[in-house]
Design a protein around this motif. Structure first.
Motif, mmCIF file in Angstrom:
data_model
loop_
_atom_site.group_PDB
_atom_site.id
_atom_site.type_symbol
_atom_site.label_atom_id
_atom_site.label_comp_id
_atom_site.label_asym_id
_atom_site.label_seq_id
_atom_site.Cartn_x
_atom_site.Cartn_y
_atom_site.Cartn_z
ATOM 1 N N ALA A 76 0.384 -1.234 0.181
ATOM 2 C CA ALA A 76 0.091 0.384 0.475
ATOM 3 C C ALA A 76 1.024 1.278 0.120
ATOM 4 O O ALA A 76 0.584 2.378 -0.080
ATOM 5 N N ARG A 77 2.017 1.172 0.642
ATOM 6 C CA ARG A 77 3.184 2.876 0.403
ATOM 7 C C ARG A 77 3.412 2.484 -0.571
ATOM 8 O O ARG A 77 3.747 3.607 -0.799
ATOM 9 N N GLN A 78 3.417 1.720 -1.745
ATOM 10 C CA GLN A 78 4.134 1.691 -2.877
ATOM 11 C C GLN A 78 2.967 3.146 -3.553
ATOM 12 O O GLN A 78 3.174 3.614 -4.557
ATOM 13 N N ARG A 79 1.869 2.243 -3.157
ATOM 14 C CA ARG A 79 0.499 2.767 -4.243
ATOM 15 C C ARG A 79 -0.256 4.164 -3.870
ATOM 16 O O ARG A 79 -0.547 4.812 -4.621
ATOM 17 N N VAL A 80 -0.489 4.144 -2.922
ATOM 18 C CA VAL A 80 -0.282 5.927 -1.681
ATOM 19 C C VAL A 80 -0.065 6.873 -2.628
ATOM 20 O O VAL A 80 1.262 6.748 -2.136
ATOM 21 N N GLU A 81 -1.089 7.768 -3.500
ATOM 22 C CA GLU A 81 0.032 8.949 -3.641
ATOM 23 C C GLU A 81 0.529 9.849 -2.306
ATOM 24 O O GLU A 81 -0.193 10.136 -1.337
ATOM 25 N N PRO A 82 1.418 9.986 -2.733
ATOM 26 C CA PRO A 82 2.454 11.033 -1.499
ATOM 27 C C PRO A 82 2.055 12.122 -0.775
ATOM 28 O O PRO A 82 1.853 12.629 0.601
ATOM 29 N N ALA A 92 1.914 8.469 14.617
ATOM 30 C CA ALA A 92 1.695 8.059 13.154
ATOM 31 C C ALA A 92 2.433 9.302 12.329
ATOM 32 O O ALA A 92 2.681 9.140 10.938
ATOM 33 N N ALA A 93 2.057 10.304 12.011
ATOM 34 C CA ALA A 93 2.159 11.356 11.420
ATOM 35 C C ALA A 93 3.631 12.275 11.477
ATOM 36 O O ALA A 93 4.171 12.206 10.263
ATOM 37 N N ARG A 94 4.017 12.416 12.459
ATOM 38 C CA ARG A 94 5.546 12.017 12.682
ATOM 39 C C ARG A 94 6.695 11.030 11.522
ATOM 40 O O ARG A 94 7.244 11.440 10.901
ATOM 41 N N LYS A 95 5.816 9.480 11.854
ATOM 42 C CA LYS A 95 6.628 8.705 11.655
ATOM 43 C C LYS A 95 6.479 8.399 10.054
ATOM 44 O O LYS A 95 7.630 9.040 8.758
ATOM 45 N N LEU A 96 5.030 9.035 9.275
ATOM 46 C CA LEU A 96 4.787 9.259 7.857
ATOM 47 C C LEU A 96 5.761 10.166 7.133
ATOM 48 O O LEU A 96 6.707 10.252 6.358
ATOM 49 N N ARG A 97 6.215 11.285 8.175
ATOM 50 C CA ARG A 97 6.574 12.625 7.105
ATOM 51 C C ARG A 97 7.548 11.854 6.883
ATOM 52 O O ARG A 97 8.303 12.798 6.258
ATOM 53 N N ARG A 98 8.616 11.212 8.001
ATOM 54 C CA ARG A 98 9.840 10.823 7.480
ATOM 55 C C ARG A 98 10.275 9.914 6.463
ATOM 56 O O ARG A 98 11.268 9.706 6.398
ATOM 57 N N LYS A 99 8.852 9.546 6.201
ATOM 58 C CA LYS A 99 9.038 8.365 4.696
ATOM 59 C C LYS A 99 9.097 10.079 3.523
ATOM 60 O O LYS A 99 8.817 10.371 3.478
ATOM 61 N N ARG A 100 8.405 8.912 2.561
ATOM 62 C CA ARG A 100 7.935 9.882 1.243
ATOM 63 C C ARG A 100 6.292 10.659 1.031
ATOM 64 O O ARG A 100 5.971 11.349 0.634
ATOM 65 N N PHE A 101 5.587 10.292 2.331
ATOM 66 C CA PHE A 101 4.172 11.194 2.473
ATOM 67 C C PHE A 101 4.175 12.603 2.738
ATOM 68 O O PHE A 101 5.094 13.648 3.815
ATOM 69 N N LEU A 102 3.606 13.595 1.875
ATOM 70 C CA LEU A 102 3.542 14.966 2.314
ATOM 71 C C LEU A 102 2.688 15.278 3.030
ATOM 72 O O LEU A 102 2.442 16.870 3.746
ATOM 73 N N ALA A 103 1.597 14.729 3.297
ATOM 74 C CA ALA A 103 0.344 15.542 4.469
ATOM 75 C C ALA A 103 -0.062 14.298 5.000
ATOM 76 O O ALA A 103 -1.891 14.724 5.399
ATOM 77 N N PRO A 104 0.245 13.929 5.393
ATOM 78 C CA PRO A 104 -0.435 13.516 7.185
ATOM 79 C C PRO A 104 -0.415 14.673 8.382
ATOM 80 O O PRO A 104 -0.198 15.695 8.314
ATOM 81 N N HIS A 105 -2.099 14.062 8.624
ATOM 82 C CA HIS A 105 -2.695 14.926 9.501
ATOM 83 C C HIS A 105 -2.866 14.301 11.208
ATOM 84 O O HIS A 105 -3.753 13.643 10.762
#
Length: 276
Positions: A76-82, A92-105
């Motif tokens: 899913a991480r490869q398919r969900v648009e960043p 979880a939002a803090r961890k996702l920001r350190r990955k490729r995701f641009l809009a975690p709330h």
């Protein structure tokens, strides 16, 4: 106006609520794939998700109850648009920001995020959850449930509660007190066990929560996709039937069910006061 749930698999559902489309806890790996649950623990998927129902779907956001491998796997991480908004816990939002995701709330309990489109407003409010018993909970990812409300012209059209991976806990009693009537509940079951510890609701706890929330419609999910799930769906449905609970409606994988909509009453606006 449409309000529906399509079951993809595990905790992954597609929500079409008026003009808005949301996806929960995306896990796209096939049967046989393994996911990491932390502290060296892994589990294997035993059922394929119904990914064909997502073909051509344009999403407004993802709701991620917590960051575990069976809720947001590598496929899913490869398919969900960043750039796609992801509503989740602050942790979880803090961890996702350190990955490729641009809009975690990151939403702490009782905080909400809203979208408005034409005459419709969609509100997602984070509500509490507890993934593990006692001190074990502090070793597991933070989890959140979600209350999703669709309003049309300022009037409530439907209210949906998604439990997330929580155990039964006194704090869940705040949900019906703050929100009132729940039209539909997506309840995470499965009786997940690691090292003998119960980490998601089994049939007994599921019926307790259903008695507490008293939704018009109860849709069980998250119960048979991974080997760590030890409580089959029948543990819940049989117990619920014996206890006189109504509206229990499992959805077949890839199937869709309508969410109850409230009649529009002229001049009446439903209150919303999650902080009350």
């Amino acid at each position: 106006m449409q309000a529906s749930v399509t079951f993809v698999g595990n905790a992954t559902v597609l929500l079409r609520l008026g003009q808005f489309t949301l996806l929960t806890d995306p896990a796209y790996g096939p049967a046989g794939s393994r996911v990491h649950l932390g502290y060296g623990a892994w589990t294997k998927r035993v059922r394929d998700p119904a990914l064909d129902v997502l073909t051509g779907v344009r999403l407004d956001a993802v709701i991620l109850s917590h960051l575990h491998g069976d809720h947001f796997d590598s496929a899913a991480r490869q398919r969900v648009e960043p750039s796609l908004p992801i509503l989740t816990t602050p942790q979880a939002a803090r961890k996702l920001r350190r990955k490729r995701f641009l809009a975690p709330h990151g939403l702490p309990p009782w905080e909400c995020h809203e979208w408005t489109r034409d005459r419709q407003r969609l509100r997602v409010t984070a509500v509490p959850g507890r993934h593990g018993p006692g001190v074990v909970n502090s070793l597991l990812p933070d989890v959140m449930g979600s209350v999703i409300e669709l309003e049309v012209d300022g009037r409530l059209a439907t209210r949906l509660y998604i439990t997330g991976d929580t155990l039964m806990d006194d704090m869940l009693g705040q949900i019906p007190r703050r929100f009132g009537e729940i039209d539909a509940m997506l309840i995470h079951l499965g009786g997940t066990r690691l090292a003998g510890l119960l980490l998601t609701m089994d049939g007994h706890q599921g019926t307790e929560l259903t008695h507490l929330i008293r939704p018009t419609l109860t849709i069980p999910i998250h119960y048979d996709d991974y080997k760590v799930m030890k409580s089959p769906l029948t543990d819940f449905t049989t117990r619920a039937e014996h206890q006189g609970l109504t509206g229990i409606t499992p959805i077949p994988r890839g199937g869709t069910i309508d969410i109850p909509l409230r009649p529009v009453v002229t001049g009446f606006s439903h209150p919303h006061n999650p902080a009350g």
